[in-house]
Design an enzyme around this catalytic site. Sequence first.
Site, PDB file in Angstrom:
ATOM      1  N   HIS A 184      67.758  19.869  30.651  1.00 52.51           N
ATOM      2  CA  HIS A 184      69.003  20.357  30.034  1.00 52.51           C
ATOM      3  C   HIS A 184      70.076  19.259  29.973  1.00 52.51           C
ATOM      4  CE1 HIS A 184      71.748  21.766  33.620  1.00 52.51           C
ATOM      5  NE2 HIS A 184      71.177  20.604  33.877  1.00 52.51           N
ATOM      6  N   ASP A 204      63.520   9.649  42.022  1.00 55.58           N
ATOM      7  CA  ASP A 204      64.844   9.623  41.381  1.00 55.58           C
ATOM      8  C   ASP A 204      65.193   8.151  41.201  1.00 55.58           C
ATOM      9  OD1 ASP A 204      67.843  10.102  40.801  1.00 55.58           O
ATOM     10  OD2 ASP A 204      67.152  12.136  41.207  1.00 55.58           O
TER      11      ASP A 204
HETATM   12  C1  LIG Z   1      71.309  17.373  37.140  1.00 58.67           C
HETATM   13  S1  LIG Z   1      70.669  16.338  38.396  1.00 58.67           S
HETATM   14  C2  LIG Z   1      69.349  17.365  39.002  1.00 58.67           C
HETATM   15  C3  LIG Z   1      68.866  16.944  40.354  1.00 58.67           C
HETATM   16  C4  LIG Z   1      67.817  17.887  40.961  1.00 58.67           C
HETATM   17  N1  LIG Z   1      66.620  17.938  40.172  1.00 58.67           N
HETATM   18  C5  LIG Z   1      68.409  19.262  41.139  1.00 58.67           C
HETATM   19  O1  LIG Z   1      67.997  20.207  40.479  1.00 58.67           O
HETATM   20  O2  LIG Z   1      69.339  19.389  41.948  1.00 58.67           O
HETATM   21  C6  LIG Z   1      69.834  15.086  37.470  1.00 58.67           C
HETATM   22  C7  LIG Z   1      69.113  14.059  38.306  1.00 58.67           C
HETATM   23  O3  LIG Z   1      68.478  13.127  37.414  1.00 58.67           O
HETATM   24  C8  LIG Z   1      68.604  11.845  37.956  1.00 58.67           C
HETATM   25  N2  LIG Z   1      68.426  10.869  36.860  1.00 58.67           N
HETATM   26  C9  LIG Z   1      69.271  10.583  35.836  1.00 58.67           C
HETATM   27  N3  LIG Z   1      68.729   9.663  35.025  1.00 58.67           N
HETATM   28  C10 LIG Z   1      67.506   9.376  35.541  1.00 58.67           C
HETATM   29  C11 LIG Z   1      66.447   8.509  35.139  1.00 58.67           C
HETATM   30  N4  LIG Z   1      66.548   7.758  34.020  1.00 58.67           N
HETATM   31  N5  LIG Z   1      65.322   8.464  35.880  1.00 58.67           N
HETATM   32  C12 LIG Z   1      65.216   9.237  37.014  1.00 58.67           C
HETATM   33  N6  LIG Z   1      66.181  10.075  37.451  1.00 58.67           N
HETATM   34  C13 LIG Z   1      67.314  10.143  36.712  1.00 58.67           C
HETATM   35  C14 LIG Z   1      69.973  11.841  38.581  1.00 58.67           C
HETATM   36  O4  LIG Z   1      70.102  10.813  39.549  1.00 58.67           O
HETATM   37  C15 LIG Z   1      70.025  13.243  39.187  1.00 58.67           C
HETATM   38  O5  LIG Z   1      69.529  13.253  40.501  1.00 58.67           O
END
Ligand SMILES: C[S@@+](CC[C@H](N)C(=O)[O-])C[C@H]1O[C@@H](n2cnc3c(N)ncnc32)[C@H](O)[C@@H]1O
Length: 286
Positions: free
Chosen positions: A194, A154
């Site tokens: 999504h 992440d």
């Molecule tokens: C909707 S959350 C989903 C988290 C986890 N997969 C879950 O289902 O609970 C989206 C995740 O994407 C991460 N995120 C957003 N932009 C990102 C990037 N450019 N690279 C890596 N992670 C990212 C956020 O920090 C967050 O933890």
Amino acid sequence: MGYADEVGENTYAANDTTKLVCTPGMAGGERHHTELLYPIGGTITSLMRTQGFHQFAEDGLKDPFEHAFGCTLWEFLTTNEEHKAAFDLYMAARRPASQKSWFEVYPAAQRLIEMSTLKEGDVLLVDVGGGLGHEVVGFKKAFPEAVGRMVLQDLPATLESVKLPNGIETMGHDFFQPQPVKGARIYFLRQIMHDWMDSKCRTMLQELVAAMDSDSRLLIDDYVMPATGAEFRPIHMDICMMLYLRAVERTRSQWVALLNSVGLEIVEVFTPANGFESVIEAKLAV
Ligand SMILES: C[S@@+](CC[C@H](N)C(=O)[O-])C[C@H]1O[C@@H](n2cnc3c(N)ncnc32)[C@H](O)[C@@H]1O
């Protein structure tokens, strides 16, 4: 709303919903929605009157969140620690306990037998954008004997507070950059695609495709919307994704088109009976 039971005049008793919304994760969700979604609702008319409403706002257009707050949701979360903490807890808690885990919806036990050729040091699972690690931890608990490394990726800011059991590695990684873990058996993306419009998903997927080999499987845990007659929960999420993130919940034909466009093909889609999120299994197209 069912937040409490009325048991007498001016008297209310906590019920299961009361207890649920008081957990740190669901309290984080209440904060996320009340403080962020309501201002979007309050400014949506002025957005429609000026640039108009574009689901995939690109090329200088603003999405509803950006119009309300002056930056994207992801930018907002990098500068607002309290909201970031609430968001991360909410993500970790969001699904009801009664819902099957992705590794029950997806026949992980069977697939692990098929993957028995893995050796120590090979990578079994990369949880891409895995937040606080709840899913990879659940997987490790369910399959403690599974051979192969497990990696939680992440943004570094998300991983700062994460403490994981032995056997799970953390790795700061921006999923729009080249994937550093090559040839993992499973690249798992839960509720990631999504959050992004097709053009951004293609960039993310191309980085994964470059890291995958012929044994690798991409698992996408997201809704597969029916073409008609969708249920309330995915419709609600679809609207939230559009308002917060210029994004979308996809139908099967939208998933097929997106995955095929980057050289992936669907092996199978596993959908639980109750209309919750599916697990899409994909591999490099032959
Ligand atoms: C909707 S959350 C989903 C988290 C986890 N997969 C879950 O289902 O609970 C989206 C995740 O994407 C991460 N995120 C957003 N932009 C990102 C990037 N450019 N690279 C890596 N992670 C990212 C956020 O920090 C967050 O933890």
